[in-house]
Design a protein around this motif. Sequence first.
Motif, PDB file in Angstrom:
ATOM      1  N   ASP A  37      -4.496   8.148  -5.826  1.00 23.41           N
ATOM      2  CA  ASP A  37      -4.528   7.502  -7.241  1.00 23.41           C
ATOM      3  C   ASP A  37      -6.143   7.110  -7.351  1.00 23.41           C
ATOM      4  O   ASP A  37      -6.601   6.589  -6.329  1.00 23.41           O
ATOM      5  CB  ASP A  37      -3.811   6.253  -7.235  1.00 23.41           C
ATOM      6  CG  ASP A  37      -3.890   5.401  -8.536  1.00 23.41           C
ATOM      7  OD1 ASP A  37      -4.210   6.010  -9.648  1.00 23.41           O
ATOM      8  OD2 ASP A  37      -3.285   4.271  -8.688  1.00 23.41           O
ATOM      9  N   PHE A  38      -6.744   7.393  -8.575  1.00 25.94           N
ATOM     10  CA  PHE A  38      -8.015   6.923  -8.733  1.00 25.94           C
ATOM     11  C   PHE A  38      -8.265   6.027  -9.655  1.00 25.94           C
ATOM     12  O   PHE A  38      -9.452   5.922 -10.349  1.00 25.94           O
ATOM     13  CB  PHE A  38      -8.801   8.253  -8.867  1.00 25.94           C
ATOM     14  CG  PHE A  38      -8.734   9.425  -8.008  1.00 25.94           C
ATOM     15  CD1 PHE A  38      -9.144   9.134  -6.617  1.00 25.94           C
ATOM     16  CD2 PHE A  38      -8.218  10.576  -7.947  1.00 25.94           C
ATOM     17  CE1 PHE A  38      -9.088  10.283  -5.506  1.00 25.94           C
ATOM     18  CE2 PHE A  38      -8.192  11.563  -7.245  1.00 25.94           C
ATOM     19  CZ  PHE A  38      -8.561  11.263  -6.047  1.00 25.94           C
ATOM     20  N   ARG A  39      -7.282   5.176 -10.085  1.00 24.36           N
ATOM     21  CA  ARG A  39      -7.470   4.098 -11.168  1.00 24.36           C
ATOM     22  C   ARG A  39      -7.976   3.100 -10.538  1.00 24.36           C
ATOM     23  O   ARG A  39      -7.384   2.117  -9.965  1.00 24.36           O
ATOM     24  CB  ARG A  39      -6.139   3.927 -11.815  1.00 24.36           C
ATOM     25  CG  ARG A  39      -5.551   5.056 -12.635  1.00 24.36           C
ATOM     26  CD  ARG A  39      -4.143   4.713 -12.998  1.00 24.36           C
ATOM     27  NE  ARG A  39      -3.378   4.737 -12.068  1.00 24.36           N
ATOM     28  CZ  ARG A  39      -1.839   4.472 -11.627  1.00 24.36           C
ATOM     29  NH1 ARG A  39      -1.469   4.153 -13.005  1.00 24.36           N
ATOM     30  NH2 ARG A  39      -1.336   4.364 -10.742  1.00 24.36           N
TER      31      ARG A  39
ATOM     32  N   VAL B 136     -10.140   4.096  -5.098  1.00 21.61           N
ATOM     33  CA  VAL B 136      -9.548   5.307  -4.474  1.00 21.61           C
ATOM     34  C   VAL B 136      -8.293   4.773  -3.641  1.00 21.61           C
ATOM     35  O   VAL B 136      -8.596   3.709  -2.704  1.00 21.61           O
ATOM     36  CB  VAL B 136     -10.546   5.865  -3.737  1.00 21.61           C
ATOM     37  CG1 VAL B 136      -9.877   7.044  -2.814  1.00 21.61           C
ATOM     38  CG2 VAL B 136     -11.668   6.362  -4.750  1.00 21.61           C
ATOM     39  N   ARG B 137      -7.380   5.608  -3.813  1.00 20.73           N
ATOM     40  CA  ARG B 137      -6.151   4.943  -2.987  1.00 20.73           C
ATOM     41  C   ARG B 137      -5.471   6.046  -2.350  1.00 20.73           C
ATOM     42  O   ARG B 137      -5.150   7.243  -3.228  1.00 20.73           O
ATOM     43  CB  ARG B 137      -5.090   3.978  -3.704  1.00 20.73           C
ATOM     44  CG  ARG B 137      -3.982   3.576  -2.816  1.00 20.73           C
ATOM     45  CD  ARG B 137      -3.098   2.669  -3.559  1.00 20.73           C
ATOM     46  NE  ARG B 137      -2.060   2.507  -2.946  1.00 20.73           N
ATOM     47  CZ  ARG B 137      -0.686   2.347  -3.695  1.00 20.73           C
ATOM     48  NH1 ARG B 137      -0.996   2.587  -5.071  1.00 20.73           N
ATOM     49  NH2 ARG B 137       0.416   2.395  -3.300  1.00 20.73           N
ATOM     50  N   PHE B 138      -5.085   6.325  -1.145  1.00 25.30           N
ATOM     51  CA  PHE B 138      -4.368   7.435  -0.403  1.00 25.30           C
ATOM     52  C   PHE B 138      -3.140   7.012   0.370  1.00 25.30           C
ATOM     53  O   PHE B 138      -3.395   6.157   1.042  1.00 25.30           O
ATOM     54  CB  PHE B 138      -5.355   8.466   0.313  1.00 25.30           C
ATOM     55  CG  PHE B 138      -6.431   9.016  -0.633  1.00 25.30           C
ATOM     56  CD1 PHE B 138      -6.089   9.915  -1.192  1.00 25.30           C
ATOM     57  CD2 PHE B 138      -7.455   8.668  -0.167  1.00 25.30           C
ATOM     58  CE1 PHE B 138      -7.366  10.506  -2.000  1.00 25.30           C
ATOM     59  CE2 PHE B 138      -8.718   9.231  -0.886  1.00 25.30           C
ATOM     60  CZ  PHE B 138      -8.404  10.189  -1.827  1.00 25.30           C
TER      61      PHE B 138
ATOM     62  N   VAL C 242      -4.501   3.880   2.725  1.00 22.25           N
ATOM     63  CA  VAL C 242      -5.871   3.488   2.460  1.00 22.25           C
ATOM     64  C   VAL C 242      -6.384   3.104   1.280  1.00 22.25           C
ATOM     65  O   VAL C 242      -5.964   3.723   0.358  1.00 22.25           O
ATOM     66  CB  VAL C 242      -6.838   4.447   3.316  1.00 22.25           C
ATOM     67  CG1 VAL C 242      -6.655   4.584   4.722  1.00 22.25           C
ATOM     68  CG2 VAL C 242      -6.799   5.824   2.602  1.00 22.25           C
ATOM     69  N   ILE C 243      -7.210   2.334   0.962  1.00 18.84           N
ATOM     70  CA  ILE C 243      -7.710   1.740  -0.271  1.00 18.84           C
ATOM     71  C   ILE C 243      -9.206   1.452  -0.344  1.00 18.84           C
ATOM     72  O   ILE C 243      -9.771   0.832   0.807  1.00 18.84           O
ATOM     73  CB  ILE C 243      -7.112   0.524  -0.745  1.00 18.84           C
ATOM     74  CG1 ILE C 243      -5.622   0.894  -1.053  1.00 18.84           C
ATOM     75  CG2 ILE C 243      -7.866   0.280  -2.142  1.00 18.84           C
ATOM     76  CD1 ILE C 243      -4.808  -0.422  -1.602  1.00 18.84           C
ATOM     77  N   ARG C 244     -10.120   2.019  -1.036  1.00 15.27           N
ATOM     78  CA  ARG C 244     -11.565   1.671  -1.156  1.00 15.27           C
ATOM     79  C   ARG C 244     -11.638   1.155  -2.665  1.00 15.27           C
ATOM     80  O   ARG C 244     -11.456   1.763  -3.480  1.00 15.27           O
ATOM     81  CB  ARG C 244     -12.305   2.900  -1.010  1.00 15.27           C
ATOM     82  CG  ARG C 244     -13.821   2.630  -1.299  1.00 15.27           C
ATOM     83  CD  ARG C 244     -14.727   3.235  -0.114  1.00 15.27           C
ATOM     84  NE  ARG C 244     -15.935   3.139  -0.478  1.00 15.27           N
ATOM     85  CZ  ARG C 244     -16.743   2.068   0.259  1.00 15.27           C
ATOM     86  NH1 ARG C 244     -16.148   1.525   1.351  1.00 15.27           N
ATOM     87  NH2 ARG C 244     -18.099   2.064  -0.004  1.00 15.27           N
TER      88      ARG C 244
ATOM     89  N   ILE D 167       0.975  -1.160  -0.003  1.00 12.96           N
ATOM     90  CA  ILE D 167      -0.043   0.238   0.004  1.00 12.96           C
ATOM     91  C   ILE D 167       0.927   1.276  -0.047  1.00 12.96           C
ATOM     92  O   ILE D 167       0.599   2.419  -0.554  1.00 12.96           O
ATOM     93  CB  ILE D 167      -0.871  -0.132   1.141  1.00 12.96           C
ATOM     94  CG1 ILE D 167      -2.105   1.031   0.856  1.00 12.96           C
ATOM     95  CG2 ILE D 167      -0.390   0.433   2.399  1.00 12.96           C
ATOM     96  CD1 ILE D 167      -3.361   0.573   1.785  1.00 12.96           C
ATOM     97  N   PHE D 168       2.148   1.211   0.470  1.00 14.94           N
ATOM     98  CA  PHE D 168       3.034   2.366   0.456  1.00 14.94           C
ATOM     99  C   PHE D 168       3.822   2.490  -0.765  1.00 14.94           C
ATOM    100  O   PHE D 168       4.590   3.340  -0.904  1.00 14.94           O
ATOM    101  CB  PHE D 168       4.055   2.385   1.850  1.00 14.94           C
ATOM    102  CG  PHE D 168       3.269   2.253   3.138  1.00 14.94           C
ATOM    103  CD1 PHE D 168       2.430   3.367   3.248  1.00 14.94           C
ATOM    104  CD2 PHE D 168       3.183   1.526   4.127  1.00 14.94           C
ATOM    105  CE1 PHE D 168       1.767   3.541   4.573  1.00 14.94           C
ATOM    106  CE2 PHE D 168       2.521   1.585   5.334  1.00 14.94           C
ATOM    107  CZ  PHE D 168       1.637   2.589   5.284  1.00 14.94           C
TER     108      PHE D 168
END
Length: 175
Positions: free
Chosen positions: A85-87, A90-92, A168-170, A17-18
């Motif tokens: 990133d929104f591909r 959603v990831r921050f 985080v990821i959704r 995730i990092f």
Amino acid sequence: MKTLIIRKLIVDDNNEIFDARGMKYKEFPSNFEYIRDYTREILQECPEEYKEENLLEQQLSEIIKNGIKHGNKNNPAKKIHIWYDFRKRVRFIVEDEGEGFKNLDSWNVFFKKRQEALFYNDFDMFLSLASYRGPESDENDGGNSLIAALEYWNGGMIYNEKKNKVGVIRWYSKL
């Protein structure tokens, strides 16, 4: 038969995730008054179907707020760093320049007790665990944004070892 599933905040420096390769990046001064502006600036590029009314904005602004308030202690000389990133989801990754979430382990203990009380219908215990208060909490803190975040970020919520960076990821099933 119901199964008790315990959710918790995870610490793992080596989690994928990092990996910020291919992600966009912004940094902002730690100015509490501009949290919503920072959030909106990042979400300008986000597809509408990911925004879920205001839920995504609320969740991202809470992460930024925690970094500014608790991590950087509202010091405008310190930056909040955000990769996004929104591909396909959603990831921050949000990092502050503070000492890290020192009470993460005690928060996990609190949250485990809260989940168990709800699972076993021990509503008196559940009500006694309505909010988390750590040594540095003020009257506006309660840990409830973390409770909501663990539900919202269905792809994970991971901290680095120092606990001053969270990824985080959704994922979205209907897209």
